[in-house]
Design an enzyme around this catalytic site. Structure first.
Site, short mmCIF file in Angstrom:
data_model
loop_
_atom_site.label_atom_id
_atom_site.label_comp_id
_atom_site.label_asym_id
_atom_site.label_seq_id
_atom_site.Cartn_x
_atom_site.Cartn_y
_atom_site.Cartn_z
N HIS A 1 1.05 -1.56 -0.37
CA HIS A 1 -0.32 -0.06 -0.23
C HIS A 1 0.65 0.98 -0.28
O HIS A 1 0.54 2.43 -0.49
CB HIS A 1 -0.74 0.01 1.58
CG HIS A 1 -2.21 1.31 1.02
ND1 HIS A 1 -3.69 0.83 0.95
CD2 HIS A 1 -1.24 2.47 1.70
CE1 HIS A 1 -3.81 2.16 1.37
NE2 HIS A 1 -2.76 3.14 1.98
N GLU A 2 2.01 1.20 0.87
CA GLU A 2 2.47 2.37 1.35
C GLU A 2 3.77 2.95 -0.04
O GLU A 2 4.27 3.71 -0.46
CB GLU A 2 3.92 2.47 2.69
CG GLU A 2 2.38 2.37 3.57
CD GLU A 2 1.32 3.72 3.89
OE1 GLU A 2 1.63 5.14 3.25
OE2 GLU A 2 0.85 3.74 4.09
N HIS B 1 1.74 3.95 -3.01
CA HIS B 1 1.16 6.36 -2.51
C HIS B 1 3.12 6.35 -3.20
O HIS B 1 2.88 7.52 -3.89
CB HIS B 1 1.31 5.94 -1.51
CG HIS B 1 -0.30 6.41 -0.48
ND1 HIS B 1 -1.27 6.83 -1.59
CD2 HIS B 1 -0.57 5.46 0.23
CE1 HIS B 1 -2.10 6.54 -0.18
NE2 HIS B 1 -1.88 6.11 0.37
N HIS C 1 3.57 6.03 -6.88
CA HIS C 1 2.88 7.55 -7.60
C HIS C 1 3.26 8.60 -7.06
O HIS C 1 3.22 9.50 -8.17
CB HIS C 1 1.58 7.27 -6.22
CG HIS C 1 0.57 8.29 -7.33
ND1 HIS C 1 -1.00 8.40 -6.46
CD2 HIS C 1 0.49 9.20 -7.83
CE1 HIS C 1 -1.74 9.34 -7.39
NE2 HIS C 1 -1.15 9.78 -8.61
#
Length: 431
Positions: free
Chosen positions: A223-224, A227, A230
């Protein structure tokens, strides 16, 4: 900002909860940090006692908490009227460049799919062997004895393999983050809890987490890094002015990574039991991130509409509205007790003004993107990288149109719910 500050201090610092006894008579401390952990326990006596202990305290302060939330609503209402917005909702969404139709379509689409949520609760009730399914029963794992312990090196390898569908460059960036110390990995003295990715323009992103070998830690890692990559793509392809993306799209890339990872792990499961456990983990994300956040969003929307039209937000009105929404969302398979009427009193996101709906829209968009990438759709994959590079050079809705998603229509949520329905089919088959 006073309502939020008062709520935070009152809820996090001043409120104290009685201990909860487990089935063997052992006392467990109930705090804001341990409450959910107690609800995940396989010991039903502990779950019920923790649930009762927690909400018994909130009920004692329902008038004060209603006044705090009412003040928060009035704050946005004042600024919206001062700036001639038709509603407080439009004032809040205008700052993120998101049309109101996105919000209303989310609620409408979720309402049309209540039957899937009710089916999941019915399945949970049956598999747990319960005569009555209470809210303190819906967080615990259906297979609590599945032991998942994954060392960090194995977690990196698993995440890398799961994301190979995104291509070599994405994999190289992932490896760069793993090997060049982008990540503060382990718990340490004085280190804050939780996890986040932080980016400063001109340097690589940084991730903070506390890896503990659980499935949740592996998902957090994916998940991190979603980020972070991105942010890397946005920073590398946009000027400083347009590099920072809006919060509406922030959770899409990170959640897409989680979904791709869970799908990979489901396909690689060693046996039927492990596969069921992983399928259930993905199904739980629909309950908590799509349906539950939509419930929060609808509650928030209704409170602002009532206040805007001159209705005082009393504790009885708020508790009654919250009870009614839970009845609709969870259905007759779940006991809608009086304690759950007070859950709105503990939600800090209600002090962030029309924020929570973005969890549900982001999850829906990520699910649709992941589903199409896994199906081998080249246009979605190409559009996804244009999205990652976009920063805030376009509005959030325009950025997601690059991936073929129109967030102003309910089809994105409906497409995501089809995946949920398939997971329920699979759970019934595996059970």
């Amino acid at each position: 900002g006073a309502p939020h500050r008062v709520f935070s201090l009152f809820s996090d610092a001043d409120m104290k909860f009685p201990d909860a006894l487990d089935s063997e008579g052992n006392a467990h401390q109930v705090t804001q940090g341990t409450y959910v952990a107690c609800l995940k326990s396989p010991d039903r006596t502990l779950r019920k006692n923790a649930y009762d202990a927690y909400y018994s305290v909130y009920q004692n302060y329902k008038n004060s908490l209603a006044a705090m939330l009412g003040a928060q609503v009035k704050q946005l209402e004042f600024f919206a009227k001062a700036r001639n917005y038709p509603t407080a909702q439009e004032a809040a969404l205008d700052s993120t460049e998101v049309p109101v139709s996105v919000y209303s379509n989310l609620i409408e689409a979720v309402h049309h799919n209540f039957d899937k949520m009710h089916r999941y609760m019915r399945l949970r009730k049956r598999l747990m062997g319960l005569d009555e399914l209470h809210f303190y029963d819906i967080y615990t794992a259906l297979l609590p004895d599945v032991d998942v312990n994954i060392p960090y090196e194995d977690a990196k390898k698993t995440v890398t393999e799961a994301l190979t569908c995104l291509g070599k460059k994405y994999g190289d960036l992932l490896n760069q983050g793993f090997t060049n110390r982008w990540i503060d990995v382990y718990e340490n003295e004085g280190k804050r809890s939780g996890a986040y990715s932080n980016s400063a323009y001109g340097v690589h992103p940084y991730v903070l987490m506390s890896f503990d070998g659980t499935l949740n830690s592996v998902l957090t890692l994916a998940h991190e890094m979603g980020h972070s990559i991105h942010s890397w793509y946005s920073n590398a392809n946009q000027s400083y002015t347009y590099a920072g993306y809006k919060i509406f799209v922030a959770e899409v890339a990170s959640t897409c990574n989680e979904i791709l990872l869970l799908n990979y792990m489901i396909n690689e499961a060693k046996d039927r039991k492990e596969k069921f456990y992983l399928v259930n983990q993905l199904a739980e994300r629909f309950r908590t991130t799509l349906f539950r956040q939509a419930l929060f969003a609808e509650f928030e929307w209704e409170t602002y509409k009532l206040s805007w039209n001159g209705t005082p937000l009393t504790k009885d009105l708020l508790c009654g509205l919250y009870h009614e929404l839970n009845s609709e969302y969870y259905g007759k398979e779940t006991v809608i007790d009086s304690d759950i009427d007070h859950e709105w009193e503990r939600i800090p996101h209600f002090y962030m003004q029309f924020y929570v709906y973005q969890y549900a829209t982001g999850f829906s968009a990520a699910m649709a993107i992941a589903r199409r990438i896994l199906a081998g759709d080249p246009e979605t994959k190409e559009g996804y990288f244009r999205f990652l590079k976009g920063g805030c050079s376009r509005t959030p809705v325009e950025l997601l149109k690059l991936v073929g998603l129109d967030m102003e229509e309910p089809e994105v949520v409906n497409e995501a719910v089809k995946v949920f329905e398939g997971l329920l089919d699979e759970m019934e088959e595996l059970a």
